[in-house]
Design an enzyme around this catalytic site. Structure first.
Site, mmCIF file in Angstrom:
data_model
loop_
_atom_site.group_PDB
_atom_site.id
_atom_site.type_symbol
_atom_site.label_atom_id
_atom_site.label_comp_id
_atom_site.label_asym_id
_atom_site.label_seq_id
_atom_site.Cartn_x
_atom_site.Cartn_y
_atom_site.Cartn_z
ATOM 1 N N ASP A 21 89.186 -47.296 -15.430
ATOM 2 C CA ASP A 21 90.167 -46.570 -14.612
ATOM 3 C C ASP A 21 91.557 -47.199 -14.743
ATOM 4 O O ASP A 21 92.535 -46.631 -14.260
ATOM 5 C CB ASP A 21 89.746 -46.625 -13.130
ATOM 6 C CG ASP A 21 89.307 -45.276 -12.610
ATOM 7 O OD1 ASP A 21 89.521 -44.281 -13.316
ATOM 8 O OD2 ASP A 21 88.770 -45.224 -11.490
ATOM 9 N N GLN A 80 84.184 -45.242 -7.606
ATOM 10 C CA GLN A 80 84.753 -43.982 -7.132
ATOM 11 C C GLN A 80 85.552 -44.224 -5.849
ATOM 12 O O GLN A 80 85.036 -44.764 -4.877
ATOM 13 C CB GLN A 80 83.620 -42.967 -6.885
ATOM 14 C CG GLN A 80 84.106 -41.586 -6.494
ATOM 15 C CD GLN A 80 84.868 -40.871 -7.614
ATOM 16 O OE1 GLN A 80 84.538 -40.990 -8.794
ATOM 17 N NE2 GLN A 80 85.915 -40.148 -7.248
ATOM 18 N N LYS A 127 81.238 -36.850 -14.047
ATOM 19 C CA LYS A 127 81.454 -37.969 -14.978
ATOM 20 C C LYS A 127 80.146 -38.361 -15.658
ATOM 21 O O LYS A 127 80.119 -38.654 -16.861
ATOM 22 C CB LYS A 127 82.060 -39.157 -14.214
ATOM 23 C CG LYS A 127 83.516 -38.900 -13.824
ATOM 24 C CD LYS A 127 84.031 -39.858 -12.763
ATOM 25 C CE LYS A 127 85.411 -39.393 -12.288
ATOM 26 N NZ LYS A 127 85.913 -40.137 -11.115
#
Ligand code: NAP
Length: 302
Positions: free
Chosen positions: A121, A98, A54
């Site tokens: 997200d 994460q 990422k």
């Protein structure tokens, strides 16, 4: 009939090129590049690889990566403080925690602390609620990536029978909401579904996100269906032989001859997730700039 292959790598590359162009335009207009922060707690090797990918992707499209790492023993308060710092940092447009975080940290509670306007997200309660209400918001990356693949394939969603196998908060539930918003007739299956094969075989669009290697066989698929395989299952070296060691939830060799279009694993859904993360970061950056401009009266989530 043999299913046409849905090339997730090529479609993701197009999305990323589009984001790179828009990030450059943003930089010219605003005087800074969009910023994406990743927060990694602990040293899980797979999570570290995902975060590294990422960070690299961010640089490739001209965005500014912020790499925050905390030890596996970090307390809830320490992670929360890091998230609060990033929430308050005007150079950071997107924040990604994460998952999973190490035990005994509460991942959903930490996720909920992310500013919904920076929640790239799409997993905070605010953005989940906005999706459920059919209102604009930041959408979870993998289901949004699947919508992109379906659009590229030209699949007719309106009125189509869509079956999603898996009901996770991360994928199955938001996927079903996105399909519903596109006017598909949606069925969501899970581990207690009776006669899974029979339900799946009704689908014009069949999406599998289960985490069981090759669960979806030929008998689960209506001839001519579009099949999207979200599963990413690692085989042992003995099982993998000469293959990549990664298999999906769909028995590709058995299903490909009867599907009208199908994603491979790897190279299907996987590449779309990061591409959509970058697009979400750009969307978050634009919304935050708009909200900060004096002319704006907006106060809701991106
Ligand atoms: P998850 O949270 O473990 O959810 C799995 C879902 O599958 C659950 O709803 C479960 O039902 C259902 N299920 C399990 N066994 C089943 C069976 N035999 N028949 C029918 N349903 C069954 O997993 P997830 O996070 O959604 O991920 C699913 C897969 O997608 C994994 O392989 C993951 O690695 C992959 N994935 C890939 C990406 C990507 O970027 N490509 C992103 C996200 C996920 P219950 O709810 O009843 O337990």
């Amino acid at each position: 009939m043999s299913g046409s292959l849905i090339d997730g790598k090529a479609i993701a590359a197009r999305v990323r090129a589009g984001v790179a162009g828009e990030a450059e335009a943003f930089q010219r207009e605003v005087g800074r590049s969009p910023g994406l922060a990743t927060v990694l707690v602990g040293e899980d090797p797979a999570s570290a690889i995902y975060v590294g990918a990422k960070q690299r992707a961010c640089l490739e499209v001209g965005m500014v990566p912020f790499d925050r790492r905390l030890p596996a023993q970090a307390s809830f308060e320490q992670v929360a403080e890091e998230l609060e710092r990033l929430n308050a940092d005007a150079a950071v447009d997107g924040i990604l925690l994460q998952l999973p975080v190490p035990e005994p940290l509460d991942g959903p509670a930490l996720t909920a602390m992310i500013d919904p306007n920076k929640d790239v997200d799409g997993l905070t309660p605010v953005n989940v609620g906005l999706l459920s209400l059919g209102r604009p918001g930041l959408r979870p990356c993998t289901p949004a990536g699947v919508m992109e693949l379906l659009a590229d394939t030209g699949a007719q969603l309106e009125g189509a029978e869509a079956v999603v196998v898996g009901r996770s908060n991360l994928f199955g539930k938001p996927m079903s909401q996105l399909l519903l918003a596109a006017n598909a007739t949606v069925t969501v299956c899970h581990s207690r579904t009776r006669d899974l094969a029979e339900v799946c075989a009704r689908a014009d669009i069949l999406i599998a996100a289960v985490g069981r290697p090759r669960l979806i066989g030929k008998d689960f698929v209506k001839p001519g269906a579009v099949v999207i395989d979200v599963g990413m299952n690692r085989l042992t070296p003995e099982q993998a032989g000469n293959s990549s060691g990664l298999v999906g939830d769909v028995d590709f060799a058995a299903v490909e001859p009867i599907a009208s279009a199908i994603t491979p694993v790897p190279g299907g859904v996987g590449p779309m997730t990061i591409a959509l993360l970058l697009r979400n970061t750009l969307q978050a950056a634009r919304r935050q700039e708009d909200a900060a401009s004096p002319a704006s009266h907006e106060g809701s989530a991106a």
